[in-house]
Write a protein that holds these residues in place. Sequence first.
Motif, mmCIF file in Angstrom:
data_model
loop_
_atom_site.group_PDB
_atom_site.id
_atom_site.type_symbol
_atom_site.label_atom_id
_atom_site.label_comp_id
_atom_site.label_asym_id
_atom_site.label_seq_id
_atom_site.Cartn_x
_atom_site.Cartn_y
_atom_site.Cartn_z
ATOM 1 N N ILE A 28 0.851 -1.200 0.000
ATOM 2 C CA ILE A 28 0.000 0.000 0.000
ATOM 3 C C ILE A 28 0.887 1.251 0.000
ATOM 4 C CG2 ILE A 28 -0.253 0.008 2.549
ATOM 5 C CD1 ILE A 28 -3.273 0.765 2.010
ATOM 6 N N PRO A 29 0.428 2.308 -0.697
ATOM 7 C CA PRO A 29 1.264 3.502 -0.784
ATOM 8 C C PRO A 29 1.373 4.294 0.516
ATOM 9 C CG PRO A 29 -0.484 3.526 -2.467
ATOM 10 C CD PRO A 29 -0.797 2.419 -1.516
ATOM 11 N N VAL A 30 2.493 4.965 0.631
ATOM 12 C CA VAL A 30 2.657 6.068 1.583
ATOM 13 C C VAL A 30 3.120 7.224 0.710
ATOM 14 C CG1 VAL A 30 4.021 6.984 3.491
ATOM 15 C CG2 VAL A 30 3.249 4.608 3.546
ATOM 16 N N ALA A 31 2.298 8.266 0.627
ATOM 17 C CA ALA A 31 2.605 9.349 -0.308
ATOM 18 C C ALA A 31 3.359 10.466 0.407
ATOM 19 C CB ALA A 31 1.308 9.901 -0.901
ATOM 20 N N TRP A 32 4.314 10.992 -0.306
ATOM 21 C CA TRP A 32 5.076 12.125 0.231
ATOM 22 C C TRP A 32 4.122 13.264 0.569
ATOM 23 C CZ3 TRP A 32 9.493 14.776 -3.103
ATOM 24 C CH2 TRP A 32 10.141 15.742 -2.324
ATOM 25 N N GLU A 33 3.127 13.508 -0.291
ATOM 26 C CA GLU A 33 2.198 14.628 -0.070
ATOM 27 C C GLU A 33 1.417 14.473 1.234
ATOM 28 O OE1 GLU A 33 -0.918 14.913 -3.033
ATOM 29 O OE2 GLU A 33 -1.534 12.835 -2.759
ATOM 30 N N GLN A 34 1.218 13.225 1.690
ATOM 31 C CA GLN A 34 0.421 13.065 2.897
ATOM 32 C C GLN A 34 1.261 13.107 4.173
ATOM 33 O OE1 GLN A 34 -0.146 8.292 2.326
ATOM 34 N NE2 GLN A 34 -1.752 9.261 3.499
ATOM 35 N N ILE A 35 2.546 12.759 4.058
ATOM 36 C CA ILE A 35 3.342 12.784 5.289
ATOM 37 C C ILE A 35 4.077 14.100 5.507
ATOM 38 C CG2 ILE A 35 3.634 10.239 5.382
ATOM 39 C CD1 ILE A 35 6.744 11.240 4.809
ATOM 40 N N GLU A 36 4.257 14.873 4.437
ATOM 41 C CA GLU A 36 4.915 16.183 4.600
ATOM 42 C C GLU A 36 4.145 17.254 3.826
ATOM 43 O OE1 GLU A 36 8.951 16.449 3.174
ATOM 44 O OE2 GLU A 36 9.451 18.111 4.506
ATOM 45 N N GLY B 110 7.033 9.201 -4.234
ATOM 46 C CA GLY B 110 7.751 10.464 -4.074
ATOM 47 C C GLY B 110 7.946 11.161 -5.400
ATOM 48 N N THR B 111 9.205 11.398 -5.754
ATOM 49 C CA THR B 111 9.522 12.129 -6.994
ATOM 50 C C THR B 111 8.858 11.497 -8.222
ATOM 51 O OG1 THR B 111 11.652 12.764 -6.022
ATOM 52 C CG2 THR B 111 11.451 12.957 -8.404
ATOM 53 N N TRP B 112 8.782 10.157 -8.196
ATOM 54 C CA TRP B 112 8.177 9.471 -9.350
ATOM 55 C C TRP B 112 7.048 8.550 -8.920
ATOM 56 C CZ3 TRP B 112 13.615 9.824 -9.098
ATOM 57 C CH2 TRP B 112 14.214 10.563 -10.124
ATOM 58 N N LYS B 113 5.894 8.709 -9.522
ATOM 59 C CA LYS B 113 4.785 7.750 -9.376
ATOM 60 C C LYS B 113 4.257 7.545 -10.796
ATOM 61 C CE LYS B 113 0.851 5.671 -8.521
ATOM 62 N NZ LYS B 113 0.576 5.082 -9.847
ATOM 63 N N ASN B 114 4.488 6.374 -11.348
ATOM 64 C CA ASN B 114 4.224 6.145 -12.781
ATOM 65 C C ASN B 114 4.878 7.276 -13.572
ATOM 66 O OD1 ASN B 114 2.546 4.358 -11.483
ATOM 67 N ND2 ASN B 114 0.833 4.604 -12.894
ATOM 68 N N THR B 115 6.075 7.596 -13.188
ATOM 69 C CA THR B 115 6.970 8.611 -13.778
ATOM 70 C C THR B 115 6.626 10.069 -13.430
ATOM 71 O OG1 THR B 115 5.873 8.962 -15.943
ATOM 72 C CG2 THR B 115 7.371 7.074 -15.798
ATOM 73 N N ASN B 116 5.416 10.348 -12.969
ATOM 74 C CA ASN B 116 5.090 11.765 -12.741
ATOM 75 C C ASN B 116 5.148 12.157 -11.266
ATOM 76 O OD1 ASN B 116 2.452 11.680 -11.452
ATOM 77 N ND2 ASN B 116 1.754 10.747 -13.355
ATOM 78 N N PRO B 117 5.179 13.454 -11.021
ATOM 79 C CA PRO B 117 5.370 13.915 -9.636
ATOM 80 C C PRO B 117 4.065 14.227 -8.896
ATOM 81 C CG PRO B 117 5.757 15.731 -11.142
ATOM 82 C CD PRO B 117 5.276 14.574 -11.982
ATOM 83 N N ASN B 118 2.974 13.590 -9.281
ATOM 84 C CA ASN B 118 1.676 13.955 -8.711
ATOM 85 C C ASN B 118 1.557 13.691 -7.217
ATOM 86 O OD1 ASN B 118 1.062 14.673 -11.257
ATOM 87 N ND2 ASN B 118 -0.316 12.969 -11.688
ATOM 88 N N TYR B 119 2.350 12.801 -6.687
ATOM 89 C CA TYR B 119 2.265 12.499 -5.249
ATOM 90 C C TYR B 119 3.250 13.321 -4.418
ATOM 91 C CZ TYR B 119 -1.041 8.634 -5.660
ATOM 92 O OH TYR B 119 -2.178 7.876 -5.866
ATOM 93 N N THR B 120 3.970 14.234 -5.069
ATOM 94 C CA THR B 120 4.827 15.116 -4.274
ATOM 95 C C THR B 120 3.924 16.170 -3.630
ATOM 96 O OG1 THR B 120 5.233 16.626 -6.119
ATOM 97 C CG2 THR B 120 6.789 14.807 -5.845
ATOM 98 N N PRO B 121 4.348 16.738 -2.494
ATOM 99 C CA PRO B 121 3.515 17.769 -1.868
ATOM 100 C C PRO B 121 3.393 19.000 -2.765
ATOM 101 C CG PRO B 121 5.343 17.080 -0.433
ATOM 102 C CD PRO B 121 5.594 16.467 -1.767
#
Length: 566
Positions: free
Chosen positions: A105-113, A144-155
């Motif tokens: 299961i994911p842990v997204a950078w956007e949700q933790i920071e 983080g920096t890449w999710k299916n190549t894109n940065p959508n999960y970065t804060p």
Amino acid sequence: MVSGQPYSNLKLQSFVRHALSLSVAVAFVLLTGCNPKTAAPPAPTAQKTAEIPHFVKKNGRNAFIVDGTPYLLLGSQANNSSNYPAALPKVWRGVEMLGANTLEIPVAWEQIEPTEGHFDFSYVDTLLAQAREHHVRLVLLWFGTWKNTNPNYTPEWVKLNNDRFPRMLDAKGNKVYALSPHYRSTLDADSKAFAKFMGHLKDADPQRTVILVQVENETGTYGCVRDYSPVAQKLFDGPVPGQLVAGMHKKPGTWKQVFGKDADEFFHAWYISTYVEKVAEAGKAVYPLPMYVNAWLRDPYNYQAPTTYAAGGPTWNVLDIWKIGAPSLALAAPDIYGHTYANIMGQIDRYHRPDNPLMIVEIGNEKLFARVFFSVLGNQGLGFSPFGFDFTGYSNYPLGAKKVDAEAIEPFAQNFRILAPMAREWAKISFENNVWGTSEPDDQRPQTIALGRWTATISYGQWQLSEMHVGFKGEGKPPGTENPSGGALIAELGPDEYLVIAQRARVAFALTDPKSKLKSMFNRVEEGHYENGKWVFERVWNGDETDHGLNFTTLPQVLRVKLATY
Ligand code: DGJ
């Protein structure tokens, strides 16, 4: 330090420009220089801690050690947006229905920071507590920096700040959606967040509920083979780093000189792999859980233009580069979504290498993929995890099933029902013995497996008794075998002795030597199961049950077979 500022926008005096390029060089020595050794595992702290999971290798075979013994990962990967406490009940329902022992299961950078420097691990804590209640282990996917190549999960503070966290530029100088791997600012921010996350796990999880961490998700870039920004171009025109030249047994030179037509893609793979290595190292320095990466795949055999897959990610053609660039990673795993047998088997073949343990951490949840389980385990695979079996309301058809429901889960659950009660035993057998496995091909023809003295023939779509070719034909095919759905798994337990597990298949044995005067027979076929590592006998198969080969339906039957000759 390389700032996020694109050079073209800077009207710098020449001395400033000089200073900047110097700092670029320094930053990239830092980024690409010799990998400092990962810090030694910190000594366990106050609480009673379990052993840290890890990978081991012996006699060319691999094992994933969890709680001190080999572990077979029977996984369930949650949908991408299931990483919030509100979604978890719907996730556990899928895990239970599937009979998985591990949730990915994911842990997204956007949700933790969400705000820079301010961390929120409440989701992680809820997840840990609930996983323990469900007696399920976790593989956490760092988006983080890449999710299916894109940065959508970065804060937001990352994805909206393209000056500090620059996106790539294409050959014409246009912005590309993906973040560039060439900026220290991006690498530092991702590494810091990842290290914080790993530090939190270290404190919150002495039980090792989390057994494995995926660093990023499907890195690389779609539609653009590398970054063409001035920063990247300068590196591209410069020499290939010595570590890579040596590792690839090449002569020094520029990227073009050393790698010719592959230079662009190899360059991108090197800078992404070394970036991911730094993120992994930052996390491991705090808490050395095993880590891996997953790959958006390239065709296993046919040429594919690098703009049509995630170029620079750990595709098979650049795995050697990834191995040199990211030595801290235990493995690179293929995300299997190709629907043809040839494609699926090709990917398994490409990723099952002496230096890359096979683990299928992501495979489509359409029923055609269920049978692949047997090929994966038969190739000494350490895990198998269909994607998207949760009840949050999303289905990734046409990659996977049209609808996520009990019917879609059942073919996968059938396989897990056989292996789950003997997961530890299988993992140990697979680490210590020869194992083979296959799944029904698209043309549904019989297959043979060379076991040494014996050859196994696996055939499909047959009734349990009748031979299709001898007059007493059963009508049509047994229900459920119309489409490829069978598979078989064989392990060598001793001379002439095998463990046989199969679904919707007939398994027959014959001596391999065609000139032999000896005839083969079953000496004894026992059905049973494993309990605490010991084989528990249930009954002997004989008569009809062995006269036409060993015929498996969808029942979870496990056989110990002794072969003999007369
Ligand atoms: C592969 C990715 O790794 C998953 O997160 C998901 O996006 C699937 N593709 C498609 O459903």
